[in-house]
Design a protein around this motif. Structure first.
Motif, PDB file in Angstrom:
ATOM      1  N   GLY A   1       0.800  -1.219   0.000  1.00  0.00           N
ATOM      2  CA  GLY A   1       0.000   0.000   0.000  1.00  0.00           C
ATOM      3  C   GLY A   1       0.833   1.270   0.000  1.00  0.00           C
ATOM      4  O   GLY A   1       0.294   2.373  -0.035  1.00  0.00           O
ATOM      5  N   THR A   2       2.163   1.124   0.041  1.00  0.00           N
ATOM      6  CA  THR A   2       2.990   2.324   0.081  1.00  0.00           C
ATOM      7  C   THR A   2       3.019   3.036  -1.265  1.00  0.00           C
ATOM      8  O   THR A   2       3.275   4.226  -1.328  1.00  0.00           O
ATOM      9  CB  THR A   2       4.430   1.980   0.494  1.00  0.00           C
ATOM     10  OG1 THR A   2       4.855   0.847  -0.249  1.00  0.00           O
ATOM     11  CG2 THR A   2       4.507   1.667   1.966  1.00  0.00           C
ATOM     12  N   MET A   3       2.723   2.279  -2.356  1.00  0.00           N
ATOM     13  CA  MET A   3       2.707   2.913  -3.670  1.00  0.00           C
ATOM     14  C   MET A   3       1.677   4.038  -3.706  1.00  0.00           C
ATOM     15  O   MET A   3       1.914   5.100  -4.253  1.00  0.00           O
ATOM     16  CB  MET A   3       2.413   1.861  -4.743  1.00  0.00           C
ATOM     17  CG  MET A   3       2.431   2.391  -6.156  1.00  0.00           C
ATOM     18  SD  MET A   3       3.974   3.224  -6.586  1.00  0.00           S
ATOM     19  CE  MET A   3       4.959   1.861  -7.151  1.00  0.00           C
ATOM     20  N   GLU A   4       0.511   3.784  -3.060  1.00  0.00           N
ATOM     21  CA  GLU A   4      -0.530   4.816  -3.031  1.00  0.00           C
ATOM     22  C   GLU A   4      -0.032   6.076  -2.332  1.00  0.00           C
ATOM     23  O   GLU A   4      -0.324   7.184  -2.755  1.00  0.00           O
ATOM     24  CB  GLU A   4      -1.768   4.288  -2.316  1.00  0.00           C
ATOM     25  CG  GLU A   4      -2.514   3.249  -3.126  1.00  0.00           C
ATOM     26  CD  GLU A   4      -3.929   3.071  -2.630  1.00  0.00           C
ATOM     27  OE1 GLU A   4      -4.160   3.308  -1.430  1.00  0.00           O
ATOM     28  OE2 GLU A   4      -4.794   2.720  -3.440  1.00  0.00           O
ATOM     29  N   SER A   5       0.716   5.878  -1.248  1.00  0.00           N
ATOM     30  CA  SER A   5       1.224   7.049  -0.526  1.00  0.00           C
ATOM     31  C   SER A   5       2.163   7.852  -1.397  1.00  0.00           C
ATOM     32  O   SER A   5       2.187   9.080  -1.338  1.00  0.00           O
ATOM     33  CB  SER A   5       1.972   6.615   0.728  1.00  0.00           C
ATOM     34  OG  SER A   5       1.155   5.773   1.484  1.00  0.00           O
ATOM     35  N   LEU A   6       2.968   7.147  -2.219  1.00  0.00           N
ATOM     36  CA  LEU A   6       3.864   7.871  -3.120  1.00  0.00           C
ATOM     37  C   LEU A   6       3.055   8.596  -4.187  1.00  0.00           C
ATOM     38  O   LEU A   6       3.361   9.728  -4.554  1.00  0.00           O
ATOM     39  CB  LEU A   6       4.857   6.906  -3.776  1.00  0.00           C
ATOM     40  CG  LEU A   6       5.842   6.195  -2.841  1.00  0.00           C
ATOM     41  CD1 LEU A   6       6.756   5.287  -3.640  1.00  0.00           C
ATOM     42  CD2 LEU A   6       6.647   7.194  -2.040  1.00  0.00           C
ATOM     43  N   LEU A   7       1.982   7.925  -4.672  1.00  0.00           N
ATOM     44  CA  LEU A   7       1.198   8.510  -5.762  1.00  0.00           C
ATOM     45  C   LEU A   7       0.381   9.715  -5.311  1.00  0.00           C
ATOM     46  O   LEU A   7       0.170  10.644  -6.089  1.00  0.00           O
ATOM     47  CB  LEU A   7       0.273   7.452  -6.382  1.00  0.00           C
ATOM     48  CG  LEU A   7       0.994   6.354  -7.184  1.00  0.00           C
ATOM     49  CD1 LEU A   7       0.009   5.272  -7.625  1.00  0.00           C
ATOM     50  CD2 LEU A   7       1.695   6.933  -8.403  1.00  0.00           C
ATOM     51  N   VAL A   8      -0.093   9.732  -4.057  1.00  0.00           N
ATOM     52  CA  VAL A   8      -0.858  10.907  -3.613  1.00  0.00           C
ATOM     53  C   VAL A   8       0.072  12.037  -3.183  1.00  0.00           C
ATOM     54  O   VAL A   8      -0.386  13.136  -2.914  1.00  0.00           O
ATOM     55  CB  VAL A   8      -1.831  10.612  -2.445  1.00  0.00           C
ATOM     56  CG1 VAL A   8      -2.869   9.613  -2.852  1.00  0.00           C
ATOM     57  CG2 VAL A   8      -1.097  10.159  -1.211  1.00  0.00           C
ATOM     58  N   SER A   9       1.362  11.760  -3.115  1.00  0.00           N
ATOM     59  CA  SER A   9       2.308  12.815  -2.721  1.00  0.00           C
ATOM     60  C   SER A   9       2.611  13.697  -3.936  1.00  0.00           C
ATOM     61  O   SER A   9       2.271  13.340  -5.052  1.00  0.00           O
ATOM     62  CB  SER A   9       3.599  12.181  -2.215  1.00  0.00           C
ATOM     63  OG  SER A   9       4.384  11.764  -3.308  1.00  0.00           O
ATOM     64  N   PRO A  10       3.260  14.838  -3.713  1.00  0.00           N
ATOM     65  CA  PRO A  10       3.547  15.724  -4.856  1.00  0.00           C
ATOM     66  C   PRO A  10       4.640  15.181  -5.776  1.00  0.00           C
ATOM     67  O   PRO A  10       4.994  15.832  -6.743  1.00  0.00           O
ATOM     68  CB  PRO A  10       4.022  17.031  -4.195  1.00  0.00           C
ATOM     69  CG  PRO A  10       3.734  16.901  -2.750  1.00  0.00           C
ATOM     70  CD  PRO A  10       3.644  15.456  -2.446  1.00  0.00           C
TER      71      PRO A  10
ATOM     72  N   THR B   1      -8.387  12.244  -3.842  1.00  0.00           N
ATOM     73  CA  THR B   1      -6.953  12.340  -3.571  1.00  0.00           C
ATOM     74  C   THR B   1      -6.127  12.380  -4.848  1.00  0.00           C
ATOM     75  O   THR B   1      -4.903  12.407  -4.798  1.00  0.00           O
ATOM     76  CB  THR B   1      -6.481  11.144  -2.721  1.00  0.00           C
ATOM     77  OG1 THR B   1      -6.908   9.946  -3.353  1.00  0.00           O
ATOM     78  CG2 THR B   1      -7.029  11.209  -1.324  1.00  0.00           C
ATOM     79  N   GLY B   2      -6.800  12.322  -6.007  1.00  0.00           N
ATOM     80  CA  GLY B   2      -6.067  12.434  -7.263  1.00  0.00           C
ATOM     81  C   GLY B   2      -5.516  11.117  -7.776  1.00  0.00           C
ATOM     82  O   GLY B   2      -4.726  11.083  -8.715  1.00  0.00           O
ATOM     83  N   LEU B   3      -5.905   9.986  -7.157  1.00  0.00           N
ATOM     84  CA  LEU B   3      -5.425   8.693  -7.643  1.00  0.00           C
ATOM     85  C   LEU B   3      -6.230   8.209  -8.837  1.00  0.00           C
ATOM     86  O   LEU B   3      -5.798   7.329  -9.573  1.00  0.00           O
ATOM     87  CB  LEU B   3      -5.505   7.643  -6.529  1.00  0.00           C
ATOM     88  CG  LEU B   3      -4.468   7.739  -5.408  1.00  0.00           C
ATOM     89  CD1 LEU B   3      -4.803   6.767  -4.286  1.00  0.00           C
ATOM     90  CD2 LEU B   3      -3.077   7.467  -5.952  1.00  0.00           C
TER      91      LEU B   3
ATOM     92  N   GLY C   1      -4.337  19.466  -9.721  1.00  0.00           N
ATOM     93  CA  GLY C   1      -3.939  18.257  -9.000  1.00  0.00           C
ATOM     94  C   GLY C   1      -2.721  18.443  -8.127  1.00  0.00           C
ATOM     95  O   GLY C   1      -2.668  17.953  -6.995  1.00  0.00           O
ATOM     96  N   GLU C   2      -1.729  19.196  -8.657  1.00  0.00           N
ATOM     97  CA  GLU C   2      -0.490  19.403  -7.898  1.00  0.00           C
ATOM     98  C   GLU C   2      -0.764  20.114  -6.579  1.00  0.00           C
ATOM     99  O   GLU C   2      -0.239  19.734  -5.532  1.00  0.00           O
ATOM    100  CB  GLU C   2       0.496  20.236  -8.728  1.00  0.00           C
ATOM    101  CG  GLU C   2       1.136  19.463  -9.870  1.00  0.00           C
ATOM    102  CD  GLU C   2       1.915  18.250  -9.366  1.00  0.00           C
ATOM    103  OE1 GLU C   2       2.817  18.450  -8.530  1.00  0.00           O
ATOM    104  OE2 GLU C   2       1.603  17.121  -9.772  1.00  0.00           O
ATOM    105  N   ASP C   3      -1.605  21.175  -6.632  1.00  0.00           N
ATOM    106  CA  ASP C   3      -1.920  21.921  -5.416  1.00  0.00           C
ATOM    107  C   ASP C   3      -2.701  21.064  -4.438  1.00  0.00           C
ATOM    108  O   ASP C   3      -2.485  21.127  -3.227  1.00  0.00           O
ATOM    109  CB  ASP C   3      -2.729  23.182  -5.774  1.00  0.00           C
ATOM    110  CG  ASP C   3      -1.908  24.137  -6.629  1.00  0.00           C
ATOM    111  OD1 ASP C   3      -0.791  24.467  -6.200  1.00  0.00           O
ATOM    112  OD2 ASP C   3      -2.385  24.532  -7.707  1.00  0.00           O
ATOM    113  N   VAL C   4      -3.611  20.234  -4.993  1.00  0.00           N
ATOM    114  CA  VAL C   4      -4.373  19.336  -4.132  1.00  0.00           C
ATOM    115  C   VAL C   4      -3.410  18.427  -3.387  1.00  0.00           C
ATOM    116  O   VAL C   4      -3.481  18.279  -2.166  1.00  0.00           O
ATOM    117  CB  VAL C   4      -5.382  18.499  -4.963  1.00  0.00           C
ATOM    118  CG1 VAL C   4      -5.992  17.404  -4.096  1.00  0.00           C
ATOM    119  CG2 VAL C   4      -6.477  19.386  -5.537  1.00  0.00           C
ATOM    120  N   LYS C   5      -2.462  17.853  -4.134  1.00  0.00           N
ATOM    121  CA  LYS C   5      -1.541  16.884  -3.522  1.00  0.00           C
ATOM    122  C   LYS C   5      -0.729  17.499  -2.386  1.00  0.00           C
ATOM    123  O   LYS C   5      -0.436  16.840  -1.388  1.00  0.00           O
ATOM    124  CB  LYS C   5      -0.597  16.327  -4.578  1.00  0.00           C
ATOM    125  CG  LYS C   5      -1.280  15.297  -5.464  1.00  0.00           C
ATOM    126  CD  LYS C   5      -0.351  14.753  -6.513  1.00  0.00           C
ATOM    127  CE  LYS C   5      -0.983  13.565  -7.228  1.00  0.00           C
ATOM    128  NZ  LYS C   5      -0.062  12.968  -8.194  1.00  0.00           N
TER     129      LYS C   5
END
Lengths: 367, 247
Positions: free
Chosen positions: A201-210, B53-55, B74-78
């Motif tokens: 599930g860590t991939m999701e954390s990377l993907l929601v990050s900037p 969450t932009g996924l 999306g960038e600002d949301v993230k």
């Protein structure tokens, strides 16, 4: 940039702390080289010898006794005609044959020259050439002892190889081995480490990050690229100093080509991980989809020329096939880009195509 | 006083082929609110969160999170959100402090900020002595609290928690909810999905999703009064059952 550095550090921790996998990555190439190196070792012992002696005389008997006296050759058949030989070779009863010309002693005495043919079963190319040179040595030894008694005689040995006359694929295991190890590290390990992040599930954390997708990918695969290059170096050093495999061409070119092949394999790893969500499935796909073709269709184990026609055509899409050709060209023939541009272009094309596909698969996952 | 909602969804929809996972949902969440997102498995909760969450891109409709449009900004949301998945989002083979440092770097915090916040987190969770332990080796309850703190590391305005308390004992759940309240009091908006109906009662407001739609939305007290039921559990079963029998 700082985020990327953090990602790279994190990935290095993953690699360094997974002791078992790390051991496999480091030890495997070393072990493989030794294994393959010794598997093709050219120890000569207990060679089954067939003798063709149309007109036995004191000279042929003396030479035959010398062969028996070595302890290495064991005479399994004494024949009178050459055409009786085929059967012994085909059944494998004989591995090497010594064929005397008729009236051997008479020619030696009168003409000062006599001929003897040494025929070797070359299905195992390396052992074959070792056996052949040993047989030559026995003959030369006898020649010397005859010369010591009477002057100026020559025994001319003529070597023939049966079944595999050009000895293709002999001693060429190192390039194929490099392809295999790079596939394991680049394709398999990348696919596993990416799917592990999906599983945990860590991939999701990377993907929601900037983080940008390209940063995530680079952060994941760059360490494996480095490990790949390191193991290429390891294999080359080992091959050079333990087994005397030559390095006739440019090592810089070889490293560049290896990099190209690593890029191809990494992209395959990314693609595999995009299609799977469990490490087990990723492992299976990577093994069946890359390892097997790379081993079987690259010319590593079987020469491409000896494959069935359909498989020969199929082998064209196997990246390792081109890398093996290139690596053999550079290492054993010492040729450069002037000769290898076509293969290099094919490999570069594959790298571009697969990189584009894997980048796309990553984007698709996002939307 | 009117403020920009922390989350505003308008007719948000996502289809997968013929299947409508999220069917024109609209709702607002105010800043500092603890908003419970309830629904049976497959009701569309996770799909909705993934869009916010932009996924996942919405098929139609729109939404803003922290004032930013999820499709165009999306960038600002993230940068403005935190996210904790059901699986905790921590790396088990990294130590507690390495995990914090990694996420700090990802969110572009300075080394000073990271050190500062690390100290604060470790103190608050009582994990000072475990800073060098691998996450794998600390108890599940601590992992969850740590994952939550890491999701808040960059001080996001909105935090999404996807079933954060599944699989832990009631005492740890209670402690976890205290962390949630503390966070909300600090002005951070919390959107939380859960399976536990008693937890729903802790939320400021809840929505109950059934088959991709929002079947009920309001404060727990309002919803119970309107439906004439004693507990959210009862309401949930009443709303979810017709859908289950249709399916």
């Amino acid at each position: 940039m700082k985020a990327l550095r953090g990602l790279l550090r994190k990935e290095s921790y993953h690699i360094l702390r997974d002791r078992r996998t790390l051991t496999v990555i480091v030890v495997l190439p070393v072990l493989q080289v030794i294994l393959f190196g010794f598997a093709i070792r050219t120890d000569v012992n207990d060679v089954r010898l067939a003798v063709v002696d149309p007109t036995p005389d004191y000279a042929t008997i003396a030479l035959r006794n010398r062969f028996d006296a070595t302890g290495t050759f064991r005479t399994v058949a004494v024949l009178h005609r050459v055409d009786e030989l085929s059967a012994s070779f085909q059944t494998g009863a004989a591995q090497l044959a010594v064929v005397f010309e008729p009236r051997f002693a008479e020619r030696l005495a009168h003409d000062g020259v006599a001929r003897v043919q040494v025929i070797t079963d070359a299905t195992e190319p390396n052992t074959a050439s070792a056996r052949q040179s040993y047989a030559f040595a026995v003959i030369q030894d006898y020649e010397r002892s005859v010369r010591a008694a009477s002057n100026d005689v020559r025994i001319v040995p003529d070597g023939r190889l049966r079944f595999n006359p050009t000895r293709e694929s002999s001693n060429l295991f190192v390039p194929g081995l490099m392809a295999m190890v790079l596939t394991i590290i680049s394709a398999l390990m990348t696919a596993l480490s990416l799917t592990r992040e999906k599983e945990t599930g860590t991939m999701e954390s990377l993907l929601v990050s900037p983080l940008r997708p390209v940063e995530i990918i680079v952060g994941k695969v760059a360490p494996y690229l480095l490990i790949g290059l390191l193991s290429v170096a390891l294999i080359l050093v080992e091959a050079r100093f333990v087994f005397n495999v030559p390095m006739r061409g440019s090592i810089v070119l070889l490293v560049g080509e290896a990099l190209l092949f690593i890029l191809v394999s990494l992209s395959i790893g990314i693609l595999v991980s995009a299609r799977t969500s469990s490490q087990r499935v990723a492992m299976l796909i990577a093994l069946v989809g890359t390892m097997l073709p790379n081993q079987l269709l690259s010319g590593f184990v079987f020469p491409v020329e000896s494959l069935p026609r359909a498989l020969q055509i199929l082998s064209n899409v196997v990246p390792a096939r081109w890398f093996v050709l290139i690596a053999r060209g550079i290492m054993l023939k010492g040729v450069g880009l002037a000769y290898l541009w076509r293969e290099t272009l094919i490999l570069a094309g594959m790298a571009l195509l697969l990189l584009a596909l894997s980048a796309r698969s990553f984007k698709v996952r996002l939307s | 006083m009117t403020t920009t909602p922390a989350i505003a969804a308008r007719e948000l929809t996502r289809t997968f082929g013929d299947f409508v996972a999220v069917d024109h949902i609209s709702f607002d969440v105010q800043p500092g609110e603890v908003f419970g997102f309830l629904g049976a498995n497959g009701a569309g909760k996770t799909t909705a969160i993934r869009m916010l969450t932009g996924l996942l891109a919405p098929t139609s409709g729109s939404a803003t999170v922290a004032g930013y449009d999820i499709s165009r900004e999306g960038e600002d949301v993230k940068r403005s959100i935190g996210y904790m998945s059901q699986k905790f989002s921590l790396y088990e083979d990294l130590t507690v402090s390495e995990n914090i440092r990694l996420y700090g770097g990802i969110y572009d915090l300075s080394s000073g900020e990271i050190a500062d916040r690390m100290r604060r987190i470790l103190t608050r969770l009582g994990l000072e002595h475990a800073a060098r332990s691998l996450v794998r080796d600390i108890p599940l309850g601590w992992k969850q609290k740590l994952a939550f703190s890491v999701a808040l590391l960059h001080e996001p305005r909105v935090v999404f928690l996807d079933e954060p308390t599944s699989g832990v004992d009631p005492i740890t759940r209670r402690q976890f909810w205290e962390l949630i309240y503390e966070t909300a009091r600090g002005g951070t908006t919390v959107l939380v999905t859960t399976h536990y109906m008693d937890e729903a009662e802790y939320c400021d407001r809840i929505s109950i999703m059934v088959a991709g739609r929002i079947a009920a939305i309001g404060t727990p007290a309002e919803l119970k009064a309107n439906a004439g039921v004693a507990s959210i559990d009862e309401l949930f079963v009443r709303l979810a059952r017709p859908a289950a029998s249709v399916a």
